[in-house]
Enzyme design. Sequence first.
Site, PDB file in Angstrom:
ATOM      1  N   GLU A 155       8.590 -34.504  22.599  1.00 51.81           N
ATOM      2  CA  GLU A 155       7.534 -33.692  23.121  1.00 51.81           C
ATOM      3  C   GLU A 155       6.174 -34.352  22.461  1.00 51.81           C
ATOM      4  O   GLU A 155       6.108 -34.125  21.210  1.00 51.81           O
ATOM      5  CB  GLU A 155       7.540 -32.486  22.926  1.00 51.81           C
ATOM      6  CG  GLU A 155       8.767 -31.607  23.774  1.00 51.81           C
ATOM      7  CD  GLU A 155       8.655 -30.043  23.432  1.00 51.81           C
ATOM      8  OE1 GLU A 155       9.573 -29.350  24.003  1.00 51.81           O
ATOM      9  OE2 GLU A 155       7.732 -29.498  23.156  1.00 51.81           O
ATOM     10  N   CYS A 204      -0.577 -28.394  23.134  1.00 51.27           N
ATOM     11  CA  CYS A 204      -0.029 -29.733  23.761  1.00 51.27           C
ATOM     12  C   CYS A 204      -0.314 -29.639  25.395  1.00 51.27           C
ATOM     13  O   CYS A 204      -0.285 -30.517  26.090  1.00 51.27           O
ATOM     14  CB  CYS A 204       1.261 -29.723  23.507  1.00 51.27           C
ATOM     15  SG  CYS A 204       2.195 -28.065  23.425  1.00 51.27           S
TER      16      CYS A 204
HETATM   17  P1  NAP Z   1       2.605 -36.008  13.932  1.00 49.60           P
HETATM   18  O1  NAP Z   1       1.680 -36.521  12.942  1.00 49.60           O
HETATM   19  O2  NAP Z   1       3.344 -37.102  14.816  1.00 49.60           O
HETATM   20  O3  NAP Z   1       3.596 -35.208  13.085  1.00 49.60           O
HETATM   21  C1  NAP Z   1       4.576 -34.482  13.766  1.00 49.60           C
HETATM   22  C2  NAP Z   1       5.689 -34.321  12.811  1.00 49.60           C
HETATM   23  O4  NAP Z   1       6.500 -35.424  12.256  1.00 49.60           O
HETATM   24  C3  NAP Z   1       5.335 -33.815  11.805  1.00 49.60           C
HETATM   25  O5  NAP Z   1       6.153 -32.647  11.194  1.00 49.60           O
HETATM   26  C4  NAP Z   1       5.122 -34.864  10.607  1.00 49.60           C
HETATM   27  O6  NAP Z   1       5.429 -34.292   9.396  1.00 49.60           O
HETATM   28  C5  NAP Z   1       6.714 -35.507  11.158  1.00 49.60           C
HETATM   29  N1  NAP Z   1       6.591 -36.907  10.740  1.00 49.60           N
HETATM   30  C6  NAP Z   1       5.592 -37.801  10.535  1.00 49.60           C
HETATM   31  N2  NAP Z   1       6.080 -39.136  10.145  1.00 49.60           N
HETATM   32  C7  NAP Z   1       7.523 -38.802  10.172  1.00 49.60           C
HETATM   33  C8  NAP Z   1       8.298 -39.511   9.292  1.00 49.60           C
HETATM   34  N3  NAP Z   1       8.270 -40.687   9.074  1.00 49.60           N
HETATM   35  N4  NAP Z   1       9.669 -39.121   9.162  1.00 49.60           N
HETATM   36  C9  NAP Z   1       9.949 -37.844   9.762  1.00 49.60           C
HETATM   37  N5  NAP Z   1       9.026 -36.838  10.088  1.00 49.60           N
HETATM   38  C10 NAP Z   1       7.708 -37.324  10.114  1.00 49.60           C
HETATM   39  O7  NAP Z   1       1.957 -35.097  14.759  1.00 49.60           O
HETATM   40  P2  NAP Z   1       0.938 -33.816  14.698  1.00 49.60           P
HETATM   41  O8  NAP Z   1      -0.504 -34.325  13.993  1.00 49.60           O
HETATM   42  O9  NAP Z   1       1.650 -32.822  13.511  1.00 49.60           O
HETATM   43  O10 NAP Z   1       0.901 -32.927  15.747  1.00 49.60           O
HETATM   44  C11 NAP Z   1      -0.272 -33.579  16.890  1.00 49.60           C
HETATM   45  C12 NAP Z   1       0.404 -34.051  18.063  1.00 49.60           C
HETATM   46  O11 NAP Z   1       1.417 -33.267  18.615  1.00 49.60           O
HETATM   47  C13 NAP Z   1      -0.629 -34.285  19.179  1.00 49.60           C
HETATM   48  O12 NAP Z   1      -0.752 -35.569  19.528  1.00 49.60           O
HETATM   49  C14 NAP Z   1       0.241 -33.189  20.343  1.00 49.60           C
HETATM   50  O13 NAP Z   1      -0.233 -33.901  21.648  1.00 49.60           O
HETATM   51  C15 NAP Z   1       1.585 -33.346  19.856  1.00 49.60           C
HETATM   52  N6  NAP Z   1       2.008 -32.026  20.491  1.00 49.60           N
HETATM   53  C16 NAP Z   1       2.941 -32.073  21.543  1.00 49.60           C
HETATM   54  C17 NAP Z   1       3.474 -31.121  21.927  1.00 49.60           C
HETATM   55  C18 NAP Z   1       4.523 -31.061  23.156  1.00 49.60           C
HETATM   56  O14 NAP Z   1       5.135 -30.027  23.481  1.00 49.60           O
HETATM   57  N7  NAP Z   1       4.236 -32.158  23.705  1.00 49.60           N
HETATM   58  C19 NAP Z   1       3.216 -29.814  21.311  1.00 49.60           C
HETATM   59  C20 NAP Z   1       2.508 -29.574  20.140  1.00 49.60           C
HETATM   60  C21 NAP Z   1       1.920 -30.933  19.814  1.00 49.60           C
HETATM   61  P3  NAP Z   1       4.154 -34.395   8.147  1.00 49.60           P
HETATM   62  O15 NAP Z   1       3.323 -33.223   8.773  1.00 49.60           O
HETATM   63  O16 NAP Z   1       4.760 -34.136   7.082  1.00 49.60           O
HETATM   64  O17 NAP Z   1       3.724 -35.562   8.197  1.00 49.60           O
END
Ligand code: NAP
Length: 545
Positions: free
Chosen positions: A255, A294
């Site tokens: 997502e 989101c």
């Molecule tokens: P993100 O930076 O992509 O991180 C998401 C998750 O992935 C975090 O737990 C992060 O951990 C983890 N992660 C990052 N790099 C990784 C790796 N190499 N290996 C394993 N895990 C890894 O996103 P965010 O900043 O937390 O969230 C914002 C985004 O989420 C927005 O773009 C939003 O659109 C999207 N979102 C979508 C929905 C939906 O349902 N569509 C819902 C909520 C949010 P760390 O924090 O430890 O790096």
Amino acid sequence: MALRSYVNGSWATPSAQGAPLLDAVTGEQVATISSAGIDMGAALEYGRAAGGPALRELTFHQRAAMLKSVGLFLREYRAELYSLSARTGATLLDSKLDVDGGIGVLLSYASKGRRDLPNDTVLLDGDAEQLSKDGQFLGQHFFTPRHGVAVQVNAFNFPVWGPLEKFAPAFLAGVPSLVKPARSTAYLTARLVELIVESGLLPEGSLQLVCGSAGDLFDHLTDQDLVSFTGSASTAQRLRTKPTVVARAVPFNAEADSLNCSILGPDAAPGTPEFDLYVRQLVTEMTVKAGQKCTAIRRALVPDSLLDAVAEAASARLAKVVVGNPADESVQMGALASLDQRDEVRRSLKALLSAGTAVFGDPEHVEVVDADAHRGAFMSPVLIRADDAGRAGPHEVEAFGPVSTVIGYRDTAHAIDLAARGLGSLVGSVVTGDADFARDVVIGVAPWHGRLLVLDQDDAAESTGHGSPLPMLVHGRAGARRWAVSAASPTTCSAPPSRPARGCSRRLPAAGCRAANAPSTGPIRSGSRLPSCGWEIRSWPGRGR
Ligand code: NAP
């Protein structure tokens, strides 16, 4: 305080100094985070060896009863979770969305498990197929749980609801979970898991927690495990193309970013109830959780002739929004989750502002109540008016904060084209009293959108609104904009079929509305959308699917 992880049946303190996690409002340190010292392979193996068998022994009804007990247990700790949630920048309303919303998901799945699933450990998939003339040789498809672990990687914005929304279906399906929260708000998820573990209500191994980097977790995945990811499209892309995920065909559900749209009908001129509903909803979606949802409206598509009126009315409402310390009762919008996140939103805004003009708000300046605007991750809501509806920015860049762009459309076909420019979004809404317009838009945008809300003066009082994901409905298909589009569109219409809203079930094909309730009324069958749960279809005798 160093956040601990819960793996291999015990709490693990990091073996190295962790990175600081700061209070989004005051800038004070709340905790440190590190996953140093955790053996990821052993954690996965523990889930498979301890959690999986324990869950598979239970019937759906027993698992559902446990989900319910956990939900009821957590309700007693809401006040504590709210106060920790405030440190993520959330107002009390925001915290309730996250905490009560998460508990609500547990209770909903508990109720669905009892109502829709058998008191058994397997689930039949359809009727027996007659394979011979006399009917002595039959085939029966059925579902059994996978023998792996559901690895759940979450975004920072819903530290309670996010993990529970993935955990509940996995647990009900008989698959253990390993939760990895996003770091900036992980202290709230850690407390949530601590409470659940302390409750002693779940079988050992059915829920594990890794705080901090995922390290080499993905290298230990097998074809029996699965990954449910929420976060940015770029991280999803990195993770789903990891060699182990590809080589072992590990199911991966993402997502990701979503450029949700809300479309105002040409009939909804100023003075109509629909115009007011539209403007109110737009401002709500921009400011609840400081726009870090989101499902928030990123693109407000309005008739060219109403562009000025919408921009003015929304700006007037935004001017009344009080930003500041969520502990202050007058505050309506808190802080973003971290200073890094505010920087990220400001960066995205640069791209958006190259394609439009800010009609409300200054990305670099905000007046705040009872807080320091520099130490806390505060930001003004920013409403942009697109100069040219066709410019790429607003259709491609997601500023994950209190930001939205108003875009003019010429006619219905143009509105549908613009909606599709987002290349698939989690949720959209159509606000109109014109049934024909609603019908044309719903059918026109269906291939690109997950959930569609048709909002008008009739269903407004009962509607849960554009941005509320409901466990009874398909959440949507966000992330589709970056991934292949599936042939079957899971579009649902949010108006209840029992009391049709104007422009919805009365005019739409009946199937469109029945689809909204399909997950709650029908059995879970082959192709049902429980992507994060871990169902597997087994065929007997030997017929592949
Ligand atoms: P993100 O930076 O992509 O991180 C998401 C998750 O992935 C975090 O737990 C992060 O951990 C983890 N992660 C990052 N790099 C990784 C790796 N190499 N290996 C394993 N895990 C890894 O996103 P965010 O900043 O937390 O969230 C914002 C985004 O989420 C927005 O773009 C939003 O659109 C999207 N979102 C979508 C929905 C939906 O349902 N569509 C819902 C909520 C949010 P760390 O924090 O430890 O790096």
